[in-house]
Structures are given as C-alpha cells and as structure tokens.
Design a protein around this motif. Structure first.
Motif, PDB file in Angstrom:
ATOM      1  N   ASP A  36       1.683  -1.253  11.851  1.00 11.99           N
ATOM      2  CA  ASP A  36       1.419  -0.732  10.513  1.00 11.99           C
ATOM      3  C   ASP A  36       2.441   0.363  10.212  1.00 11.99           C
ATOM      4  O   ASP A  36       2.562   1.326  10.958  1.00 11.99           O
ATOM      5  CB  ASP A  36      -0.003  -0.162  10.494  1.00 11.99           C
TER       6      ASP A  36
ATOM      7  N   ILE B 252       2.479   2.470   7.778  1.00  9.33           N
ATOM      8  CA  ILE B 252       1.924   3.719   7.235  1.00  9.33           C
ATOM      9  C   ILE B 252       1.380   4.582   8.369  1.00  9.33           C
ATOM     10  O   ILE B 252       1.670   5.766   8.455  1.00  9.33           O
ATOM     11  CB  ILE B 252       0.832   3.436   6.176  1.00  9.33           C
ATOM     12  N   THR B 253       0.616   3.972   9.259  1.00  4.08           N
ATOM     13  CA  THR B 253      -0.006   4.764  10.329  1.00  4.08           C
ATOM     14  C   THR B 253       0.791   4.709  11.629  1.00  4.08           C
ATOM     15  O   THR B 253       0.516   5.462  12.555  1.00  4.08           O
ATOM     16  CB  THR B 253      -1.412   4.235  10.644  1.00  4.08           C
TER      17      THR B 253
ATOM     18  N   ARG C 218      -0.811  -3.823   3.299  1.00  2.00           N
ATOM     19  CA  ARG C 218      -0.228  -2.759   4.108  1.00  2.00           C
ATOM     20  C   ARG C 218       1.104  -3.223   4.661  1.00  2.00           C
ATOM     21  O   ARG C 218       1.218  -4.326   5.183  1.00  2.00           O
ATOM     22  CB  ARG C 218      -1.173  -2.379   5.249  1.00  2.00           C
TER      23      ARG C 218
ATOM     24  N   SER D 197       0.839  -1.198   0.000  1.00  2.00           N
ATOM     25  CA  SER D 197       0.000   0.000   0.000  1.00  2.00           C
ATOM     26  C   SER D 197       0.874   1.247   0.000  1.00  2.00           C
ATOM     27  O   SER D 197       2.022   1.216   0.425  1.00  2.00           O
ATOM     28  CB  SER D 197      -0.851   0.044   1.268  1.00  2.00           C
ATOM     29  N   VAL D 198       0.288   2.350  -0.477  1.00  2.00           N
ATOM     30  CA  VAL D 198       0.940   3.650  -0.359  1.00  2.00           C
ATOM     31  C   VAL D 198       0.014   4.541   0.465  1.00  2.00           C
ATOM     32  O   VAL D 198      -1.087   4.136   0.819  1.00  2.00           O
ATOM     33  CB  VAL D 198       1.221   4.271  -1.742  1.00  2.00           C
ATOM     34  N   GLU D 199       0.472   5.763   0.761  1.00  2.00           N
ATOM     35  CA  GLU D 199      -0.281   6.542   1.733  1.00  2.00           C
ATOM     36  C   GLU D 199      -1.613   7.097   1.201  1.00  2.00           C
ATOM     37  O   GLU D 199      -2.610   7.076   1.899  1.00  2.00           O
ATOM     38  CB  GLU D 199       0.603   7.666   2.263  1.00  2.00           C
ATOM     39  N   THR D 200      -1.612   7.559  -0.034  1.00  2.00           N
ATOM     40  CA  THR D 200      -2.847   8.181  -0.553  1.00  2.00           C
ATOM     41  C   THR D 200      -3.208   7.606  -1.927  1.00  2.00           C
ATOM     42  O   THR D 200      -2.394   6.942  -2.565  1.00  2.00           O
ATOM     43  CB  THR D 200      -2.665   9.702  -0.734  1.00  2.00           C
TER      44      THR D 200
ATOM     45  N   ASP E 124      -0.820   8.919  -4.521  1.00  2.00           N
ATOM     46  CA  ASP E 124       0.436   8.174  -4.620  1.00  2.00           C
ATOM     47  C   ASP E 124       0.273   6.959  -5.521  1.00  2.00           C
ATOM     48  O   ASP E 124       1.158   6.628  -6.311  1.00  2.00           O
ATOM     49  CB  ASP E 124       0.887   7.695  -3.224  1.00  2.00           C
TER      50      ASP E 124
END
Ligand SMILES: [Zn+2]
Length: 440
Positions: A222, A224-225, A159, A49-52, A55
């Motif tokens: 995670d 990313i978060t 993720r 996964s990427v952030e947005t 992206d």
C-alpha cells in the motif's frame, strides 16, 4: 551527450513497460514484467485514494471540515450506530446511509463492517461540514462529505499500491521454522511452501544444517501506509537437501487453475504425503534430539513426527478409513486404504475425527496429534503399508500426481523460462543477503 543520458534515464523511469518490448537483452525489467499477471479488475475505473478526507475535499470541492478523529467500530455496531455514538445527528445519519446505499448499490459497504475497523470522521458543527473515510476492502476506500449546498457526497477510490517480486532464501541453521523467520519469509508464503513440499519432503528427518530453500513470490504494498497488503502468489520453490533436489513452478492451466509442477511438468502433488501434518509445527527439526525421532527399523516400523499436542493430522492421500479407534500400543489409531496397494496408518492420536468406512480426500484432517497408547511424548507415528507390510516412507518412491497435458507443455515451459530469468536477475541483486526484490 549528458542530456541524452538523462533523457534515457528518465525514459527508464517512465516507460519500464516499453523497455520490455524494444530490448531483447535479458534486462531485469523485461523478465519481471512478463510474469503472469492477474486479469485487470473493475477496480481500475476508480480514482486513487488520498491520505485524508481533507485531501479529498480539496480535490473534489466541498465544505470545510473541522478536526478529524479516528475510532474503531465496536462489536455489534454498524455505521449508523457508530455515527450516533460519535455525535452525528439522526438527520445527518439518515442522509449519509441513504446516499451511500443509492450511490454504491452493488457494494455491501454498510453490512458487516468488521469489529475494530478504523473509521476517520469529522462531526459537522456550525459552518463546518461532515467527513467520513474508511477502508471498505484491501484495495478500496469510501469517502463521505458535503458540498457547499450541504448535500451529502460519496466516492469510492482505489488505494494505490506497488507490486514487488521477491526472491527469498532460507538456509537451515537450527530448524525450518526459525530459519524461515530469520529470512523474513511472510507467514502465508511459509505455510504454502510447507504444503507444497510436504508431498516430497519428510520435514522431520530430511533436513540438515546448510540445506537451502528458495522462493520467488509477489508482494503488494500500500503506497499510502507502506504496509504489505498481501504476499501472494508463490511463483517458484526450490529445495536443496542432501539427497533431494526439488524445483516447482506455479502454472495456471487452461481452465484457470493454478498448481505447482517440476521442470518436466509433473505435479508437486503425490498420491501420498511424506509429511502428513502441518510441517511448520514440527517441534524438533534439525538439531533437536530430545524428541522421539525414531527412524525406520525392524523394531520400529514407521516414522515419528514430534509436534505439539493438537496439531492437525492430514489424510496422506484419498481413500477410505479402514480402522478407526483404539488399537493397543498404538493408542488412538486410524488406518486408510488408498487403493489396492497402499495404506497409511496414524497412531497415538489425541482425537479421532473420522469413522470407519468414511471416504476421505487427501489433506483432510482426520484427527489430532497426541500421546495415547505406548508413547513417551506427543508425536505422530506414521506408517505406509504396501500389500499390508510397513515400508520405510523415506525409501519408497510414491507415484506422482498429474502431468501437464502434452498440448499445454509449451506454454508451461515458456512460463518456466520467465520465472528462471527473474530468479537469476534477483540472485544477482541478492549477493550475501537473504532476500532481494524488484519493483514492478
Ligand atoms: Zn513410532
């Protein structure tokens, strides 16, 4: 020389897995890497996964999107109702739903998106394309966007997360619950610890100031978060009480079932539990004398557990309900016959869930804690009877559960050694802190 050193450092960063194979030293990395791992799942075939959404469109190619928003799914809303509410046209909604369904037929993504689930989206406008992103499971995201031909594209990604091994120490200062919170032990790990040790420890009477519990468990974070995805599993638990020293290791047997065993391979489960309720809810742990924490005497032939009214009471072992109903000063009362020797009794209940003659399993909820009969406040009065006579649960040795089969002992000892090594490495990192972790 300096350069060689940097290359070595670099190789540590890049090749932690290889380190385990060429180094026989008790290096931290090798002991950690060897911890039992879950089988790789199908998720490995997905990209990260990427952030947005932006992206992802940059990465995959597609129509530029406008401003993105975030909104929660409302009660009784599915994805198409959601999209309609936030301003997508029916044409767009239909092609989105159709594409998701045909591209990912095995994932029931669109069914039952939980209420309050967060959806990132961009409504298509003029020359700007559409964009949707949301988490479809703890480990996966779904993206929807348009290519330059205005076709809807979809993609599921995994993720990125890291796994961390943590040793955590709980030192009893006031009571178990507060001490566990102080040591930042995750709730789910704490409740597992209580369950595993509830067979061997009377959480109301056996804890003293200075007693120490230690756990080794894994956490997935995670990337990313930076949030913890889950804390699981426990690999090891120890309890160092005044007269009770316990150590349990997680072991997955040949049939794939995981359980906890002591150093010699004896199960943590006993025929009867010492604490037949959720020990985390005990309101008067060490240091609180307001509640009726009576011990076993000639006058009082049982032990009392003070906890909030309504706390579920467990069957201490497998058996048949022998008595269920009002019983004089005992109030609402249940007695279970476990075998030819053992019986257990539970008094002052507020609710009774099981009728006489019913067969029950260890750990099943038989009623709730209360204050019926002759009682000064909410508590469970618990008795163990041998040959019909009440005995002191603190004094007797209850037969233990299963033993690891002889031909599996070697593999159990191997696993035990790895866990011990990991703990030793982590304890060194811990010094005076209450927990230490290693990234994996
Ligand atoms: Zn009592």
């Amino acid at each position: 020389m300096l350069r060689a050193f940097f290359i070595f450092l670099l190789s540590l960063l890049i090749l932690p897995f290889d380190l385990a194979t060429f180094s026989n030293k008790k290096s931290i990395a090798s002991s950690i890497i060897l911890l039992p791992k879950k089988r790789p799942t199908i998720i490995n075939k997905y990209d990260y996964s990427v952030e947005t959404i932006n992206d992802l469109i940059l990465k995959e190619g597609g129509k530029t999107i406008g401003k993105t928003f975030k909104q929660k799914i409302r009660k009784n809303e599915n994805l198409s109702l959601f999209l309609k509410r936030v301003g997508f046209t029916s044409n767009h909604i239909n092609s989105i739903i159709l594409k998701v369904k045909t591209n990912h037929p095995t994932n029931n993504i669109l069914r039952n998106i939980p209420t309050n689930h967060l959806i990132q989206y961009a409504v298509p406008k003029h020359n700007l394309g559409l964009g949707i992103k949301f988490k479809i499971s703890k480990y996966k995201d779904l993206y929807v966007w348009q290519n330059h031909l205005n076709e809807v594209k979809t993609k599921i990604t995994k993720r990125p997360f890291k796994k961390v091994e943590i040793v955590s120490k709980i030192e009893i200062i006031d009571n178990l619950y507060n001490s566990a919170i102080r040591s930042k032990l995750p709730k789910e790990i704490f409740s597992q610890l209580i369950k595993i040790l509830g067979f061997s420890i009377d959480f109301q009477r056996e804890l003293r100031r200075g007693d120490v519990f230690e756990t080794l468990y894994s956490k997935k974070i995670d990337l990313i978060t930076n949030e913890v995805i889950e804390s699981n599993p426990i690999h090891y638990i120890s309890a160092n009480l005044k007269d009770n020293h316990l150590k349990f290791y997680r072991y997955i047997n040949r049939s794939g079932k995981s359980d906890f065993y002591d150093q010699d391979g004896k199960s943590s489960k006993k025929t009867l539990m010492k604490t037949p309720l959720n020990g985390a809810r005990l309101s008067s742990g060490y240091g609180n004398r307001k509640h009726p924490i009576l011990g076993f005497t000639k006058m009082h032939r049982g032990v009392d557990f003070a906890a909030p009214r309504g706390t579920p009471v467990f069957a201490a072992g497998d058996g048949i309900i022998e008595y269920s109903g009002w019983n004089g000063a005992y109030g609402k009362y249940i007695r279970i016959k476990h075998n030819g020797i053992y019986k257990t009794a539970y008094a002052h209940l507020s609710k009774i869930y099981k009728k006489r003659g019913v067969r029950i399993k260890q750990g099943e909820i038989i009623g709730t804690l209360g204050s019926t009969g002759r009682s000064t406040g909410p508590h469970l009065h618990y008795e163990i009877l041998i040959g019909g006579r009440q005995v002191n649960p603190l004094k007797i040795r209850v037969p233990s559960g299963k033993h690891i089969p002889k031909d599996e002992l070697n593999s159990f000892y191997k696993q035990q050694k790895i866990i011990d090594k990991t703990i030793i490495a982590l304890r060194k990192k811990m010094k005076n802190k209450e927990f230490a972790y290693l990234e994996n």
